[in-house]
Motif scaffolding. Structure first.
Motif, PDB file in Angstrom:
ATOM      1  N   ALA A   1      35.985  33.987  16.977  1.00 52.02           N
ATOM      2  CA  ALA A   1      36.700  34.127  18.252  1.00 52.02           C
ATOM      3  C   ALA A   1      36.995  32.749  18.841  1.00 52.02           C
ATOM      4  CB  ALA A   1      35.877  34.961  19.234  1.00 52.02           C
ATOM      5  N   THR A   2      36.018  31.857  18.804  1.00 48.45           N
ATOM      6  CA  THR A   2      36.207  30.497  19.302  1.00 48.45           C
ATOM      7  C   THR A   2      37.269  29.768  18.486  1.00 48.45           C
ATOM      8  OG1 THR A   2      33.918  30.399  20.074  1.00 48.45           O
ATOM      9  CG2 THR A   2      35.043  28.297  19.746  1.00 48.45           C
ATOM     10  N   SER A   3      37.213  29.921  17.179  1.00 49.48           N
ATOM     11  CA  SER A   3      38.181  29.280  16.291  1.00 49.48           C
ATOM     12  C   SER A   3      39.602  29.779  16.570  1.00 49.48           C
ATOM     13  CB  SER A   3      37.796  29.555  14.837  1.00 49.48           C
ATOM     14  OG  SER A   3      38.782  29.087  13.963  1.00 49.48           O
ATOM     15  N   ILE A   4      39.754  31.072  16.758  1.00 54.11           N
ATOM     16  CA  ILE A   4      41.070  31.650  17.044  1.00 54.11           C
ATOM     17  C   ILE A   4      41.587  31.141  18.385  1.00 54.11           C
ATOM     18  CG2 ILE A   4      42.266  33.805  17.612  1.00 54.11           C
ATOM     19  CD1 ILE A   4      40.514  35.141  15.419  1.00 54.11           C
ATOM     20  N   LYS A   5      40.709  31.072  19.382  1.00 54.22           N
ATOM     21  CA  LYS A   5      41.116  30.552  20.692  1.00 54.22           C
ATOM     22  C   LYS A   5      41.583  29.105  20.582  1.00 54.22           C
ATOM     23  CE  LYS A   5      38.056  33.514  23.374  1.00 54.22           C
ATOM     24  NZ  LYS A   5      36.781  33.573  24.105  1.00 54.22           N
TER      25      LYS A   5
END
Length: 134
Positions: free
Chosen positions: A102-106
């Motif tokens: 999720a952090t990577s996608i953000k």
């Protein structure tokens, strides 16, 4: 009334919102669930891993994951159970992706937005400089 093939055995069944397989496979899954739940209810088995539960009860891990996803097996009671992140496969207990993904996608979306804004600013600057030349 929707007919579908059972994903487990291939037999035709009436598809509904409660069951995702035919009656025979559903009954087998319920028997498997009862066996797993009886195993996990024992205090010494509550911290068992997916692999341990699968081996001890002779139930496929994908069924354990399905029950965790549906909330039939509560991770608050059985902390080492979960299902794989849709993106990287890390074991998670809620949602579709893990916190790292999720952090990577953000971050990727933020970088994309920044690049899009930069491109828009460049385009606007070029457009205005051409107007000034006229």
């Amino acid at each position: 009334m929707d007919l579908d093939n059972c994903p487990n055995c291939g037999n035709i069944y009436v598809k509904n919102t409660i069951r995702d397989c035919c009656d025979a496979c559903y009954k087998k899954e319920e028997a498997d669930y009862d066996r797993v739940y009886r195993f996990l209810r024992k205090r010494e088995n509550r911290a068992a891993t997916m692999e341990t539960v699968a081996k001890a009860t002779d139930v496929e891990e994908y069924l354990l994951q399905k029950w965790v996803k549906k909330g039939r097996l509560q991770v608050a009671q059985f902390p080492n159970l979960g299902f794989p992140c849709d993106r990287c496969g890390t074991l998670i207990t809620k949602g579709k992706i893990c916190e790292n993904c999720a952090t990577s996608i953000k971050q990727e979306l933020s970088a994309f937005e920044n690049e899009k804004n930069r491109q828009d600013q460049l385009h606007t600057a070029v457009y205005h400089s051409q107007d000034l030349k006229k």
